[in-house]
Design an enzyme around this catalytic site. Structure first.
Site, PDB file in Angstrom:
ATOM      1  N   ASN A 380      20.537 -12.434 -47.155  1.00 44.52           N
ATOM      2  CA  ASN A 380      19.935 -13.697 -46.756  1.00 44.52           C
ATOM      3  C   ASN A 380      18.535 -13.481 -46.197  1.00 44.52           C
ATOM      4  O   ASN A 380      17.545 -13.727 -46.875  1.00 44.52           O
ATOM      5  CB  ASN A 380      20.825 -14.402 -45.726  1.00 44.52           C
ATOM      6  CG  ASN A 380      20.526 -15.889 -45.621  1.00 44.52           C
ATOM      7  OD1 ASN A 380      19.378 -16.288 -45.572  1.00 44.52           O
ATOM      8  ND2 ASN A 380      21.554 -16.706 -45.586  1.00 44.52           N
ATOM      9  N   ASP A 381      18.443 -13.005 -44.981  1.00 44.19           N
ATOM     10  CA  ASP A 381      17.142 -12.913 -44.311  1.00 44.19           C
ATOM     11  C   ASP A 381      16.171 -11.968 -45.016  1.00 44.19           C
ATOM     12  O   ASP A 381      14.958 -12.184 -44.983  1.00 44.19           O
ATOM     13  CB  ASP A 381      17.336 -12.457 -42.861  1.00 44.19           C
ATOM     14  CG  ASP A 381      18.243 -13.413 -42.096  1.00 44.19           C
ATOM     15  OD1 ASP A 381      18.009 -14.627 -42.172  1.00 44.19           O
ATOM     16  OD2 ASP A 381      19.184 -12.936 -41.438  1.00 44.19           O
TER      17      ASP A 381
END
Length: 456
Positions: A380-381
């Site tokens: 994700n990040d």
């Protein structure tokens, strides 16, 4: 005998350093670990011949119990649980260093000077490493469900650290420090580790684990000096130095100074940032399979979601099927992907992915713009383009993998929620991105079935 012990310690130190050097490459890492392990066994056996050594029965029983537990847990731990095992084992090293200092203080033989000062410093750092690592373990194991931030957190951190430092200085300089002062010192040192680590969320956890590892090395080195044991000094210095360098590299990979990690951590709760326009577009497993099967190049970006699902073997099976169909498949690893340094590398190695197919951020980033598909599995990040554009985002300036620059992006994700840092991912809303919802194990399994049917 003392000369033999000293020579043995020098040899052990050399093997430690050679083992650490071998660990710098995936191809030789296992060899380095084996070397270091045998060196540690040799150092332990040699230490039994130290002049004046007593209580052999207790030591042997302790080593048998501890060694057996470590062997059993190491053989049976799931790869998804490896980060918490690293955290708790690292904490044990810090706790051992603190316990050594506690025993020396209890003997009442510490009276001022550099030795007493280093004993206090080692006790403080070891206690913080132990309790902080226990908190990290609890977070990674899911026992501690969220980050806890105390009122006036930073002031509390600094104030408690100052009190502990004053207590430690008083103990180090006193002719006969009181038992209450020593007990209070250790209690507050342990509390400091808990309070500093509790607010830190999973996004910062790889940096924290590395930092606590460096703390453990320093504590062991200081207590080795107190005991006059060169092996402990060398081992502690090597671990402390390598842990410090790794921490700096991890922090650089996130573009977050250590001070930010400790004093303004990413807690995992909803974070600020600009509103993202648009909507997520869903894709089925059949369409995902077709998109990759008829591509020229696919870059796979694994993340913690792959680890949770235990999908690394399925991912490699899918990769092999695509390669048999003429598709070039490589893997892109972000330095802080997962929950500990090298987490994704360990999982892919376990699945049998060749080292020459795994590339880090600097090596692979330029290739995304030339690839047909970027397959993001549970990350994700580390692929969030907000890090480039949104100055109000907590991850602004963090180097990311350029997955958004691929012609097509497929994201396998369990749900629509934000990542572990609590930051919404702008990649998921881009026109070239499609979402395939579900467990990575099941989603990749479906893709494999469709790819096979296309080649039948």
């Amino acid at each position: 005998m003392k000369g033999f012990i000293d020579i043995s310690y020098v040899a052990v130190a050399v093997v430690f350093i050679l083992g650490l050097k071998a660990m710098s490459s995936p191809a030789t890492a296992r060899k380095g670990i084996v070397w270091a392990g045998w060196a540690m066994i040799a150092a332990t056996l040699v230490t039994l011949f130290w002049p004046g050594m007593q209580n052999f029965a207790l030591m042997i029983v302790a080593m048998v119990i501890g060694g057996s537990l470590a062997w059993w847990s190491g053989k049976n731990v799931a790869m998804t649980d490896m980060p918490q095992m690293v955290a708790i084992y690292n904490g044990m090293g810090g706790g051992a260093a603190a316990a050594i200092a506690a025993v020396e203080f209890a003997r009442g033989e510490m009276h001022g000077g550099m030795v007493a000062f280093l004993a206090v410093l080692g006790a403080l750092i070891g206690s913080v490493a132990f309790s902080g690592s226990c908190v990290a373990y609890a977070k990674l194991q899911g026992i501690m469900k969220k980050a806890y931030r105390f009122p006036a957190q930073n002031q509390l951190n600094v104030g408690l650290a100052a009190v502990v430092a004053i207590l430690g200085l008083a103990i180090a300089t006193a002719e006969h420090p009181g038992g209450w002062a020593i007990v209070l010192f250790f209690v507050l040192s342990l509390a400091l580790g808990v309070i500093v680590t509790s607010p830190i969320g999973g996004a910062d956890m790889p940096v924290v684990i590395s930092l606590l590892n460096a703390f453990t090395g320093l504590a062991v080195g200081f207590e080795g000096y107190v005991l006059g044991n060169p092996a402990l000094v060398v081992a502690g210095i090597v671990v402390g130095a390598s842990g410090t360098l790794l921490t700096q590299l991890m922090a650089k990979a996130m573009n977050r100074p250590i001070t930010n990690v400790l004093f303004t951590p990413i807690t995992g709760e909803a974070q600020g940032g600009e509103a993202i326009e648009g909507s997520m577009r869903e894709m089925g497993a059949l369409d995902a399979a077709a998109t990759m099967r008829y591509a020229n190049k696919v870059i796979i970006v694994p993340g913690y979601g792959m680890a949770v699902a235990g999908a690394q073997h399925k991912v490699w099976e899918m990769s092999q099927l695509l390669e048999e169909a003429g598709v070039e498949v490589v893997f892109a690893i972000h330095p802080v992907a997962g929950r500990m340094p090298g987490h994704m590398n360990v999982l892919l190695a376990e699945a049998g992915v060749p080292y020459d197919k795994i590339f880090d951020l600097e090596e692979i980033n330029a290739d995304f713009a030339l690839s047909d598909v970027a397959l993001v599995i549970g990350a994700n990040d580390v692929v969030n383009p907000t890090a480039r554009t949104d100055k109000s985002s907590p991850i602004y300036g963090m180097p990311i993998l350029n997955a958004d620059q691929a012609q097509n992006v497929i994201v396998i994700k369990r749900g629509k929620g934000a990542g572990y840092s609590g930051i919404e991912n702008a990649l998921f809303y881009k026109d070239n991105c499609r979402m395939l919802y579900g467990s990575a194990q099941e989603a990749v399994g479906e893709i494999i079935g469709h790819v096979k049917s296309m080649d039948a």
